[in-house]
Design an enzyme around this catalytic site. Structure first.
Site: not given
Lengths: 309, 522
Positions: B166, B182, B252, B295, B297, B322, B381
């Protein structure tokens, strides 16, 4: 890294305990593992079984196009479970996540790329040790397909972001300490009473975790999006030289706002640097509590309030 | 002399001063050729025709509504490119060329998808007459810029392993740099370089060690865990042409929440990594979240700017991560200059000698729940921050929030996520940080969540989406709100600006519609 590691005893979570193949005899292993695998399957059956496709579509609408992943056939997967227990489990383990002696099949590219035996077939044709000592090349197309469905089911398990099977028991705290915090440092009794607005609080939620979420995040953005009903945020708006206007917050940004007065009428106002906007959030104390609560406080409070039936 | 002219000349003086101090070339004003407008990630435009004094005259010039199949294909998450009066825009599986003066569509390309996660395409790259974008089903696609016809497509990841694609590619020199996404299953992340003409793979950099002995493998228990250890590359890279270094930020580790089988720092997940653009070899790495279990990232844009530290000119890279931490590093060496927090968090025990945070093991996810700030959404984010050389401030849409982190699999071999963060309470604000100290110079509180990318301009303005559905402009020096326009679907991408025929435009996407605002009054 493969170590035996006792599952924590207080939690009713899906925790297949690791085992040592060396310590138990072959027959007993098979019986135990078959039971273990069935147990796991039974536990999993309590939640809707995701298919490979639904696993990928976890967030609704974020997958498009002709999705050619194998949809798990639960009946075939059940047959595959028997085959796995008979031929594979001693080396690859009860969850197919590997042991000291054999690799993790949930991460196997052969399994990932397989479609009802398309990859497993050629792999087994080359010869692979089976528990029965029979030839892996003799596995039938149906057996390979069944095995594929069973292994894809294990991949689905890894895709899940929810507890697998049984619900998590989060009641680990100390009720007396919870009571002390509730009545003391937590200042909960300023707004709450166990015979008043919290009467029977321990019976109001399906799961203790929902009670825990309600304590922490009472606006209801937690599990299932349901929280206890709460009073609205109130606004008092005063324009320069004007009378204060009071009501329930409907909308507010840097330039405009909207409130609903006690008669239910909507009022829209322009917000400028000279507009005085006072917000009264009935949950302000709950939000402030987040900065003070220790994890022990949280677990003690849950334990204490769970006793209020 | 009227006041706007005064303000404009004051601004030009400010810019002149800024350009004397800051050696970096400014972003072009007549185009927007990369995801961030240039390679630096600053998202700062030297345009000042729209400025803090006249912004109330900003008005809608045109709006163009795309026609795609719905869902994420009809939601503009990406940053558009613009060259020679034509806008190039992608959504999931769709690409468009739109006339920048009129908002009339020139061509529309549709990719026939074979599946994969579609959670918001972030944009395209451009090289001569060619365009590049990624698809949810793991392809890097190249189109002709003038006709929107397919030139080639290359598979860049494996759909069966639950990868998807993406990120906006970025062309640096003779390289199309493409990342992958992913985190449904445990797979390793990487960054690829492709030939812009042929699409052939030039190099691949794995963000996690593929075998024992590879750099960073000492921070994993074994090869199986490290090679499946995550570290996705789903936010566009930045690039320093003088140093020939690419700055990639990584996601992550895997499993995401459970951690029993990945003891160690888990390099190079949650890291800022500098790579040689021609070879893909690592020059240095800085881990912004060692052994992440939440999580978080660290795929926030690595913003490159030149500044002054203790009176010395320095080449810097900054990231608001983040996990709530703010870092300024020397971008030549990777050595930390500033390590601090931009919002209050509760998960770390300070910073180590390298300036990397030390995670508090007591804040790891647990079966009975652990209250952690921030939640898994983080203190910020993917949405881009901005740095203004005119104000010397780093701007970021930030969130102070809490989540309760539960572990779902207490075995010694968890896979996938095996846990999650539930519930949330948050307060949200636009923050302006002094890069020399990381201190918050001003903070503008929002009345709701603000997951919006930013743009700063020499007009002393910050543009951002705002809760309530507006595109909003604030004074870059003070944070005062100055202008807004409410859009039917709110803001869904990051605003950009350029000048055409002497008019400065502000472009912003809201759902399926691209809006062009312009300062039409001369």
């Amino acid at each position: 890294m493969r170590r035996d590691h006792p599952a924590e005893p207080t939690h009713r979570i899906y925790c297949p305990k690791r085992f040592s193949v060396k310590r138990i005899s072959g027959n007993r292993i098979r019986a135990t593992l078959l039971a273990g695998i069935f147990l796991a399957a039974g536990a999993l059956a309590q939640t809707p079984r995701p298919t490979a496709a639904s696993g990928a579509q976890r967030t609704s609408g974020d997958s498009v196009g002709p999705y050619n992943k194998q949809i798990v056939d639960p009946v075939a997967a059940d047959r595959g479970r028997h085959l796995y227990a008979t031929e594979c489990v001693e080396c690859h383990g009860p969850t197919a996540r590997g042991t000291d002696t054999a690799p993790n099949l949930v991460r196997s590219n052969v399994v990932m790329h397989d479609r009802t035996g398309s990859e497993l077939g050629p792999f087994m044709k080359k010869g692979h040790p089976l528990q029965s000592k029979t030839s892996s090349a003799a596995l039938t197309a149906e057996q390979l397909s069944d095995l594929s469905h069973f292994l894809k089911q294990r991949v689905d398990d890894a895709l899940k972001r929810q507890p697998m099977g049984d619900h998590i028991n989060i009641i680990t705290g100390d009720a007396a300490a919870g009571k002390a915090y509730f009545e003391g440092a937590g200042k909960c009794t300023g707004c709450h009473s166990l015979t008043g607005n919290l009467a029977g609080i321990g019976s109001r939620f399906a799961e203790p975790v929902d009670l825990q979420q309600a304590i922490l995040f009472p606006t209801g953005r937690g599990r299932g999006g349901r929280g206890p009903s709460t009073a609205p945020v109130m606004l008092t708006v005063t324009q320069p030289g004007g009378q204060p206007m009071k009501g329930e917050l409907v909308f507010l940004d840097d330039f405009n706002g909207q409130l609903r007065d006690s008669a239910g009428k909507l009022h829209t106002f322009t917000r400028t640097p000279t507009t005085k906007v006072e917000k009264t959030d009935p949950l302000a104390e709950h939000h402030a509590l987040l900065d003070r609560l220790t994890d022990k406080n949280v677990h003690d409070l849950v334990m204490y309030l769970e006793t209020v039936k | 002399m009227n006041r706007p002219r005064n303000a404009a000349s004051a601004l030009s003086l400010l810019l002149l001063l800024a350009s004397a101090i800051y050696a970096q070339p400014p972003m072009p004003t007549d185009s927007w050729p990369t995801y961030n407008g240039d390679f630096s990630g600053r998202r700062f435009s030297p345009l000042a025709k729209i400025n803090a004094t006249n912004i109330k005259s900003l008005t809608l010039s045109w709006a163009w509504r795309l026609n795609a199949s719905g869902g994420s294909s009809s939601n503009i998450r990406s940053t558009p490119l613009m060259m020679d009066g034509v806008i190039y825009l992608s959504t999931e599986d769709n690409a468009f060329a739109v006339d920048a003066r009129t908002g009339r569509e020139i061509w529309h390309y549709v990719w026939a998808s074979s599946g994969g996660r579609h959670n918001g395409n972030k944009g395209m790259a451009m090289f001569g007459n060619f365009l590049y974008f990624e698809t949810g089903d793991c392809h890097l696609v190249s189109l002709g810029k003038d006709d929107g016809k397919l030139r080639w497509s290359k598979t860049i990841c494996d759909l069966d392993q639950f990868y998807f694609a993406s990120v906006a590619p970025v062309v640096v020199g003779n390289h199309v740099i493409a990342g992958v996404s992913g985190d449904d299953t445990d797979v390793g992340g990487y960054l690829e370089s492709h030939d812009p003409e042929t699409g052939e793979l030039q190099w691949r950099f794995y963000t996690v060690p593929q075998k024992k002995g590879d750099a960073g493998s000492e921070t994993w228990p074994n090869e199986d865990m490290s090679s499946h250890g995550g570290g996705m590359t789903w936010v566009p890279i930045t690039y320093d042409p003088d140093l020939k270094l690419i700055y990639v930020t990584t996601g992550n580790p895997q499993p995401v929440i459970a951690y029993a089988n990945r003891k160690g720092d888990n390099l190079y997940t949650c890291s800022l990594v500098a790579l040689n653009a021609d070879t893909g070899k690592m020059a240095w790495a800085f881990q912004t979240s060692p052994h992440d279990t939440h999580d978080w990232d660290s795929t926030q844009t690595a913003v490159l700017f030149d500044g002054e530290i203790s009176g010395q000119p320095r080449k810097l890279v900054a990231q608001a991560a983040r996990n709530g931490k703010f870092f300024v590093l020397d971008r030549v060496t990777g050595k930390a200059i500033v390590s601090t927090e931009f919002v209050k968090t509760n998960w770390s025990l300070g910073f180590d000698a390298k300036g990397q945070p030390i995670p508090d093991p007591a804040k790891n996810p647990s079966l009975a729940g652990t209250l952690v700030s921030p939640n898994s959404g983080g203190s910020t984010n993917w949405f881009p921050p901005t740095f203004s050389p005119a104000t010397g401030l780093f701007y970021v849409n930030a969130s102070r929030n809490y989540g309760e982190f539960y572990l779902y699999d207490a075995t010694d071999n968890p896979q996938g996520w095996a846990g999650n963060s539930q519930g949330s309470w948050s307060e949200n604000m636009l923050e302006a940080l002094d890069y020399k100290t990381g201190k918050v110079k001003w903070s503008h509180k929002w009345e709701g969540g603000a997951s919006y990318g930013l743009l700063s301009t020499a007009g002393n303005l910050i543009f951002t989406g705002a809760p309530g559905g507006s595109i909003e402009a604030l004074n870059a020096t003070t944070g005062d709100p100055l202008w807004h326009a409410r859009l039917p679907s709110g803001v869904s991408n990051s605003p950009v600006t350029w000048e055409l025929d002497g008019t400065q435009y502000l472009l912003v996407g809201g759902g399926d519609t691209l809006y062009a605002f312009a300062m039409l009054a001369k």
